[in-house]
Design a protein around this motif. Structure first.
Motif, short mmCIF file in Angstrom:
data_model
loop_
_atom_site.label_atom_id
_atom_site.label_comp_id
_atom_site.label_asym_id
_atom_site.label_seq_id
_atom_site.Cartn_x
_atom_site.Cartn_y
_atom_site.Cartn_z
N LYS A 12 40.73 28.59 38.45
CA LYS A 12 41.84 29.07 38.77
C LYS A 12 41.66 30.23 40.05
N ARG A 13 42.25 30.30 40.88
CA ARG A 13 42.06 31.32 42.03
C ARG A 13 43.63 31.91 42.15
N GLY A 14 43.58 33.24 42.57
CA GLY A 14 44.90 34.17 42.74
C GLY A 14 44.61 35.35 43.26
N ASN A 15 45.48 36.16 43.33
CA ASN A 15 45.48 37.57 43.71
C ASN A 15 45.62 38.29 42.32
N LEU A 16 44.97 39.44 42.40
CA LEU A 16 45.08 40.22 41.07
C LEU A 16 45.06 41.84 41.52
N LEU A 17 46.34 42.29 40.94
CA LEU A 17 46.41 43.76 41.20
C LEU A 17 45.45 44.37 39.90
N PHE A 18 44.54 45.29 40.25
CA PHE A 18 43.44 45.89 39.41
C PHE A 18 43.74 47.48 39.63
N GLN A 40 32.78 43.70 43.23
CA GLN A 40 32.69 42.30 43.14
C GLN A 40 31.53 41.45 43.88
N PHE A 41 30.57 40.82 43.01
CA PHE A 41 29.62 40.03 43.64
C PHE A 41 28.54 40.99 44.35
N GLY A 42 28.26 42.10 43.92
CA GLY A 42 27.73 43.15 44.43
C GLY A 42 28.12 43.97 45.87
N LYS A 43 29.30 43.43 46.15
CA LYS A 43 30.12 44.25 47.41
C LYS A 43 31.00 45.40 46.86
N ASP A 90 42.06 36.12 46.55
CA ASP A 90 41.49 35.19 46.33
C ASP A 90 40.32 35.18 45.48
N VAL A 91 40.77 35.79 44.12
CA VAL A 91 39.78 35.88 42.81
C VAL A 91 39.96 34.97 42.06
N SER A 92 38.55 34.24 41.58
CA SER A 92 38.45 33.08 40.85
C SER A 92 38.35 33.25 39.41
N THR A 131 31.65 46.19 33.42
CA THR A 131 31.94 44.98 33.85
C THR A 131 33.14 44.56 33.16
N VAL A 132 34.19 43.88 34.07
CA VAL A 132 35.60 43.55 33.40
C VAL A 132 35.53 42.00 33.95
N PRO A 133 35.70 41.14 33.09
CA PRO A 133 35.80 39.76 33.41
C PRO A 133 37.11 39.71 33.79
N VAL A 134 37.29 38.71 34.74
CA VAL A 134 38.78 38.20 35.40
C VAL A 134 39.34 37.12 34.53
N HIS A 135 40.62 37.34 34.34
CA HIS A 135 41.50 36.53 33.42
C HIS A 135 42.88 36.36 34.34
N LEU A 136 43.13 35.27 35.07
CA LEU A 136 44.04 35.06 35.81
C LEU A 136 45.39 34.50 34.99
N SER A 137 45.01 34.17 33.73
CA SER A 137 46.19 33.36 33.14
C SER A 137 47.37 34.20 32.46
N TYR A 138 46.77 35.46 32.08
CA TYR A 138 47.82 36.23 31.56
C TYR A 138 47.56 37.68 32.00
N PRO A 139 48.67 38.37 32.03
CA PRO A 139 48.36 39.96 32.23
C PRO A 139 47.68 40.63 31.10
N CYS A 140 46.89 41.50 31.74
CA CYS A 140 46.07 42.24 30.57
C CYS A 140 45.95 43.74 30.95
#
Length: 123
Positions: A20-26, A51-54, A78-80, A109-118
């Protein structure tokens, strides 16, 4: 004599689904009880979001504290699903902060989960 027969169609295996891809508020909320590297001076702390060293974002610097509160929110585009972001904390007093190993205080390091707010709280 050669007889050709057709084989029954093989069952289709499901193609792997793309992540899944989407935008994420962090939001980088705060840090608590960080170690003091300078003996006589309280640190001026900031955090980076990568992210990804950048390096993508840098929080404002919070002056003279070991428990900074940033409450800084950033939008990642566009985070996966399954990727991760890295939060690093630095002391700004030593320049250039990101090149001086004494300025680096830690990271998580924080894993990205787009399927639910956390809300992730690290201690």
């Amino acid at each position: 004599m050669i007889r050709r027969t057709s084989l029954p169609p093989s069952p289709r295996t499901a193609a792997p689904r793309p992540p899944k891809r989407g935008n994420l508020l962090f939001t980088i909320i705060s840090a608590e009880n960080l170690s003091k590297r300078d003996k006589f001076v309280a640190p001026d702390l900031f955090a980076t979001l990568s992210q990804f060293g950048k390096k993508l974002f840098t929080t404002p610097t919070i002056k003279k504290t070991l428990s900074p509160v940033w409450e800084a929110t950033y939008e990642l585009l566009d985070v996966s699903e399954g990727s991760s972001v890295v939060i690093s904390v630095f002391n700004e007093k030593r320049l250039p902060a990101m090149l001086d190993p004494d300025c680096f205080l830690g990271e998580c390091t924080v894993p990205v989960h787009l399927s639910y707010p956390c809300k992730i709280i690290t201690t």
